[in-house]
Design a protein around this motif. Sequence first.
Motif, PDB file in Angstrom:
ATOM      1  N   GLN A 120      54.187  46.402  62.794  1.00  0.00           N
ATOM      2  CA  GLN A 120      54.487  44.987  63.038  1.00  0.00           C
ATOM      3  C   GLN A 120      54.649  44.672  64.524  1.00  0.00           C
ATOM      4  N   GLY A 121      54.764  45.701  65.345  1.00  0.00           N
ATOM      5  CA  GLY A 121      54.969  45.484  66.773  1.00  0.00           C
ATOM      6  C   GLY A 121      56.427  45.239  67.134  1.00  0.00           C
ATOM      7  N   THR A 122      57.332  45.494  66.199  1.00  0.00           N
ATOM      8  CA  THR A 122      58.761  45.300  66.451  1.00  0.00           C
ATOM      9  C   THR A 122      59.293  46.362  67.402  1.00  0.00           C
ATOM     10  N   ILE A 123      58.800  47.595  67.246  1.00  0.00           N
ATOM     11  CA  ILE A 123      59.184  48.686  68.144  1.00  0.00           C
ATOM     12  C   ILE A 123      57.922  49.344  68.686  1.00  0.00           C
ATOM     13  N   GLN A 124      58.074  50.052  69.783  1.00  0.00           N
ATOM     14  CA  GLN A 124      56.963  50.801  70.362  1.00  0.00           C
ATOM     15  C   GLN A 124      56.708  52.041  69.521  1.00  0.00           C
ATOM     16  N   SER A 125      55.541  52.622  69.703  1.00  0.00           N
ATOM     17  CA  SER A 125      55.252  53.864  68.980  1.00  0.00           C
ATOM     18  C   SER A 125      56.250  54.932  69.425  1.00  0.00           C
ATOM     19  N   LEU A 126      56.631  55.766  68.483  1.00  0.00           N
ATOM     20  CA  LEU A 126      57.602  56.807  68.803  1.00  0.00           C
ATOM     21  C   LEU A 126      57.021  57.807  69.795  1.00  0.00           C
ATOM     22  N   GLU A 127      55.715  58.007  69.738  1.00  0.00           N
ATOM     23  CA  GLU A 127      55.073  58.897  70.715  1.00  0.00           C
ATOM     24  C   GLU A 127      55.256  58.356  72.136  1.00  0.00           C
ATOM     25  N   ALA A 178      62.295  48.776  71.209  1.00  0.00           N
ATOM     26  CA  ALA A 178      61.397  47.627  71.341  1.00  0.00           C
ATOM     27  C   ALA A 178      60.790  47.544  72.733  1.00  0.00           C
ATOM     28  N   THR A 179      61.596  47.805  73.763  1.00  0.00           N
ATOM     29  CA  THR A 179      61.132  47.621  75.140  1.00  0.00           C
ATOM     30  C   THR A 179      60.833  48.925  75.869  1.00  0.00           C
ATOM     31  N   GLY A 180      61.427  50.018  75.406  1.00  0.00           N
ATOM     32  CA  GLY A 180      61.297  51.292  76.101  1.00  0.00           C
ATOM     33  C   GLY A 180      62.301  51.453  77.227  1.00  0.00           C
ATOM     34  N   ASP A 181      63.151  50.452  77.433  1.00  0.00           N
ATOM     35  CA  ASP A 181      64.156  50.534  78.491  1.00  0.00           C
ATOM     36  C   ASP A 181      65.172  51.633  78.183  1.00  0.00           C
ATOM     37  N   ASP A 210      72.843  55.677  59.032  1.00  0.00           N
ATOM     38  CA  ASP A 210      72.409  54.507  59.788  1.00  0.00           C
ATOM     39  C   ASP A 210      71.029  54.693  60.411  1.00  0.00           C
ATOM     40  N   ASP A 211      70.396  55.801  60.148  1.00  0.00           N
ATOM     41  CA  ASP A 211      69.057  56.050  60.666  1.00  0.00           C
ATOM     42  C   ASP A 211      68.031  55.232  59.890  1.00  0.00           C
ATOM     43  N   ILE A 212      66.954  54.906  60.560  1.00  0.00           N
ATOM     44  CA  ILE A 212      65.850  54.179  59.956  1.00  0.00           C
ATOM     45  C   ILE A 212      64.946  55.204  59.273  1.00  0.00           C
ATOM     46  N   SER A 213      64.513  54.909  58.056  1.00  0.00           N
ATOM     47  CA  SER A 213      63.635  55.824  57.324  1.00  0.00           C
ATOM     48  C   SER A 213      62.272  55.903  58.000  1.00  0.00           C
ATOM     49  N   ARG A 214      61.541  56.960  57.705  1.00  0.00           N
ATOM     50  CA  ARG A 214      60.193  57.128  58.271  1.00  0.00           C
ATOM     51  C   ARG A 214      59.291  55.974  57.870  1.00  0.00           C
ATOM     52  N   GLU A 215      59.393  55.542  56.622  1.00  0.00           N
ATOM     53  CA  GLU A 215      58.549  54.445  56.139  1.00  0.00           C
ATOM     54  C   GLU A 215      58.871  53.143  56.868  1.00  0.00           C
ATOM     55  N   GLU A 216      60.155  52.882  57.046  1.00  0.00           N
ATOM     56  CA  GLU A 216      60.576  51.675  57.755  1.00  0.00           C
ATOM     57  C   GLU A 216      60.138  51.730  59.218  1.00  0.00           C
ATOM     58  N   ALA A 217      60.260  52.876  59.850  1.00  0.00           N
ATOM     59  CA  ALA A 217      59.852  53.011  61.245  1.00  0.00           C
ATOM     60  C   ALA A 217      58.351  52.754  61.392  1.00  0.00           C
ATOM     61  N   ALA A 218      57.562  53.295  60.478  1.00  0.00           N
ATOM     62  CA  ALA A 218      56.112  53.069  60.525  1.00  0.00           C
ATOM     63  C   ALA A 218      55.804  51.584  60.374  1.00  0.00           C
ATOM     64  N   ARG A 219      56.527  50.911  59.509  1.00  0.00           N
ATOM     65  CA  ARG A 219      56.326  49.473  59.319  1.00  0.00           C
ATOM     66  C   ARG A 219      56.705  48.701  60.586  1.00  0.00           C
TER      67      ARG A 219
END
Length: 102
Positions: free
Chosen positions: A37-44, A91-94, A24-33
């Motif tokens: 797109q601004g759907t999620i915050q940067s992982l950093e 998405a929010t960092g909450d 159920d994990d998101i792939s690296r490529e999908e996460a970068a996308r």
Amino acid sequence: MKNCIAISCAVLLGLGSAAAMADDDISREEAARLVEQGTIQSLESLEQKALSIKAGQITDRDLELDDGRYEYKLDIRSEDGTDWDITLDAATGDVIKTEQDD
């Protein structure tokens, strides 16, 4: 923006060495996308948020889609050796959950 994407991609490349990906994990490529797109915050930025909650070393990390929400789950080992599980809304960092690992 390009710097954030580049940094996020670099962090994502490190995910493979830090943990085995579950189904159920998101792939690296999908996460970068999703970051681009601004759907999620940067992982950093999400990792910095988690480390501001519990200082230490990240020992595992997973980006997952759970009930329609992207969640970034991190395991952190504090300086005293205590293990913590922190889950953030990607998405929010909450903060969704912070608990000491058994």
